[in-house]
Write an enzyme that holds these catalytic residues in place. Structure first.
Site, short mmCIF file in Angstrom:
data_model
loop_
_atom_site.label_atom_id
_atom_site.label_comp_id
_atom_site.label_asym_id
_atom_site.label_seq_id
_atom_site.Cartn_x
_atom_site.Cartn_y
_atom_site.Cartn_z
N ASP A 1 -13.88 -16.26 9.10
CA ASP A 1 -12.50 -15.82 8.89
C ASP A 1 -11.92 -15.39 10.23
O ASP A 1 -12.17 -14.28 10.70
CB ASP A 1 -12.51 -14.66 7.88
CG ASP A 1 -11.15 -14.04 7.66
OD1 ASP A 1 -10.20 -14.36 8.40
OD2 ASP A 1 -11.04 -13.18 6.76
N LYS B 1 -2.01 -15.84 10.44
CA LYS B 1 -1.30 -14.84 11.23
C LYS B 1 -0.60 -15.44 12.44
O LYS B 1 0.55 -15.89 12.35
CB LYS B 1 -2.24 -13.71 11.63
CG LYS B 1 -2.59 -12.77 10.47
CD LYS B 1 -3.27 -11.53 10.96
CE LYS B 1 -3.69 -10.62 9.82
NZ LYS B 1 -2.60 -10.00 9.08
N TYR C 1 -13.18 -7.31 5.79
CA TYR C 1 -11.93 -7.42 5.02
C TYR C 1 -11.47 -8.87 5.09
O TYR C 1 -11.37 -9.45 6.17
CB TYR C 1 -10.84 -6.50 5.58
CG TYR C 1 -9.49 -6.73 4.92
CD1 TYR C 1 -9.19 -6.13 3.71
CD2 TYR C 1 -8.55 -7.58 5.50
CE1 TYR C 1 -7.97 -6.37 3.08
CE2 TYR C 1 -7.32 -7.81 4.88
CZ TYR C 1 -7.05 -7.20 3.68
OH TYR C 1 -5.85 -7.45 3.06
N TYR D 1 0.83 -1.21 0.00
CA TYR D 1 0.00 0.00 0.00
C TYR D 1 0.87 1.26 0.00
O TYR D 1 0.61 2.20 0.75
CB TYR D 1 -0.96 -0.01 1.19
CG TYR D 1 -1.97 -1.12 1.11
CD1 TYR D 1 -3.08 -1.00 0.27
CD2 TYR D 1 -1.82 -2.29 1.85
CE1 TYR D 1 -4.00 -2.03 0.16
CE2 TYR D 1 -2.75 -3.32 1.75
CZ TYR D 1 -3.83 -3.18 0.91
OH TYR D 1 -4.75 -4.20 0.81
#
Length: 457
Positions: free
Chosen positions: A275, A304, A173, A36
């Protein structure tokens, strides 16, 4: 000349000092493209020269070094901190055996033991494990699983496949690959530039915030029941982040919303994908946020923190019953196969990370972090630019009434002794679980420093 296996000698780590930070950053800017980020107008950059426990040693372009607390857990994954002796040992021990083999037609102990450990920790009957490369990939795999399940289900009754779309929550997201992007919020998310390349999915209203009146949750539930009823013949499944939406705004919501989604997906034989890439392994309080809400999804995505942040690896868990249904379809197999699936190094360190989780220190650490974050940030509600302060488990977010200047914010946080990475209107933290009370006080002071810097803008 190449070395044969009999003549090769072990390569020792270099003892040469790293290049100066200013030189490293200059070379970085010439070759690397950061997430980004722009290559033509890059922001400030810090060189990491050391990391241990909850602290990073950073050096900027001017040669100024600081030892600061990592308030981000390196994007939420370093829950045990840096250079943990148990995780270090797991990597070294596996590297001495072998570092990678393909997983097609082969297996190995780290992958088998990891799958057994994940199945043992997972809620309900989620005992079939697909090991993937990253969080985004697990979402891709989960969406494929749901599609293939509906294909198999349709074939079994001799019907025509119409269930091809997905419903997701506004504000959600789920990753940066194409399938994952299609179920991210299309308005407030980060992927508007790709809208014409993505499948058009259905978006459900964002659930009321945690602590909302029961009446508000009931109104939301009625809307969702109606929408899913009206689209039951075109939907393959529903995907959501349970209880806490991460990169879509650090929004914590009432667990009753998750129970409603489970109820309705059961009723219409829709696949519920949860998720837990950000929320899994204790981040919100319970081991899994969905388990804390009292539900078991059809498909669970984790990542993660699974490896303690050491290597990239993630997993998709489902039931053996669901896996058999997918395998009974015309493809006779799950149609996905990453090259680095079940990488032995990543599997070994993930297994070691899960053993630390199984030991249970986080069960006391996370509530303590939640209490300290809430106490340390409560006064910020008095700021004229703060619209909300949200704390859940080992997470906290301060929302402003305008977008945060990321460079002003980063500088203010660094001056206060903390590495933070604000985005949008949020200044937030997801610290490692091993932070001390003094570390948390430093983190909350740094967040306050960012707010004060924004007040002065």
């Amino acid at each position: 000349m190449s070395l044969s296996p009999t003549t090769a000698t072990a390569v020792r780590p270099s003892t040469c000092p790293p290049p100066p930070a200013d030189d490293l950053i200059r070379r970085d800017r010439a070759r690397l493209w950061h997430p980004y980020a722009s290559t033509t107008a890059p922001g400030p950059l810090q060189a990491v020269t050391d990391a241990e426990g909850v602290r990073l040693t950073l050096t900027d372009e001017a040669g100024v070094s600081r030892r600061v607390i990592d308030g981000m857990s390196s994007w939420w994954c370093m829950i045990h901190g840096y250079r943990h002796p148990v995780l270090d040992a797991a990597v070294h021990e596996q590297a001495a055996r072998f570092t990678h083999v393909m997983f097609g037609g082969l297996t190995h102990a780290p992958a088998v033991q990891l799958a057994e450990s994940l199945a043992d920790l997972a809620p309900g009957d989620l005992d079939r494990v697909f090991l993937a490369d990253s969080g985004s990939v697990t979402v891709e795999v989960a969406l494929k699983m749901a599609r293939q399940y509906q294909i198999s289900r349709t074939q079994a009754v001799g019907g025509r496949l119409t269930r091809t779309r997905f419903a997701a929550l506004e504000g959600g997201y789920h990753g940066d690959t194409l399938g994952a992007m299609s179920v991210c919020d299309p308005v407030t998310g980060m992927h508007a530039a790709f809208a014409d390349s993505l499948p058009r999915e259905l978006f459900l209203p964002r659930p009321p915030r945690l602590g909302a009146a029961p009446e508000a949750v009931a109104v939301w539930a009625d809307r969702v029941r109606t929408v899913l009823h009206d689209h039951r013949d075109v939907l393959a499944g529903v995907i959501c982040e349970p209880v806490l939406q991460g990169a879509g705004g650090m929004w914590s919501y009432d667990p009753e919303a998750l129970r409603v989604l489970r109820e309705v997906t059961h009723a219409y034989d829709l696949v519920l994908v949860v998720d837990e890439i950000a929320t899994g392994f204790g981040r919100t309080g319970p081991l899994f946020a969905s388990e804390g809400a009292g539900i078991v999804p059809d498909v669970l995505c984790v990542g993660k923190a699974m490896t303690g942040g050491y290597l990239t690896q993630a997993a998709v868990l489902t039931s053996d019953r669901f896996a058999r249904a997918v395998s009974a379809g015309p493809q006779r197999a799950l149609m996905h196969g990453p090259t680095f699936m079940a990488n032995p190094l990543a599997s070994a360190v993930a297994l070691a990370s899960l053993e630390l989780i199984r030991a249970g220190a986080w069960r006391a650490q996370v509530p303590r972090i939640e209490q300290r974050l809430a106490a340390g940030l409560a006064h910020l509600t008095d700021s004229p630019i703060v619209t909300d302060v949200r704390v859940l488990g080992a997470t906290a977010a301060v929302e402003l009434d305008h977008p945060v200047d990321p460079w002003i914010a980063a500088r203010a946080a660094l001056d206060a002794g903390v590495w933070l990475r604000p985005f949008g209107r949020l200044v937030y933290t997801m610290p490692p679980y091993i932070v001390t009370d003094d570390d948390i006080a430093t983190i909350t002071a740094a967040i306050a420093a960012v707010v004060h810097a924004e007040e002065a803008r």
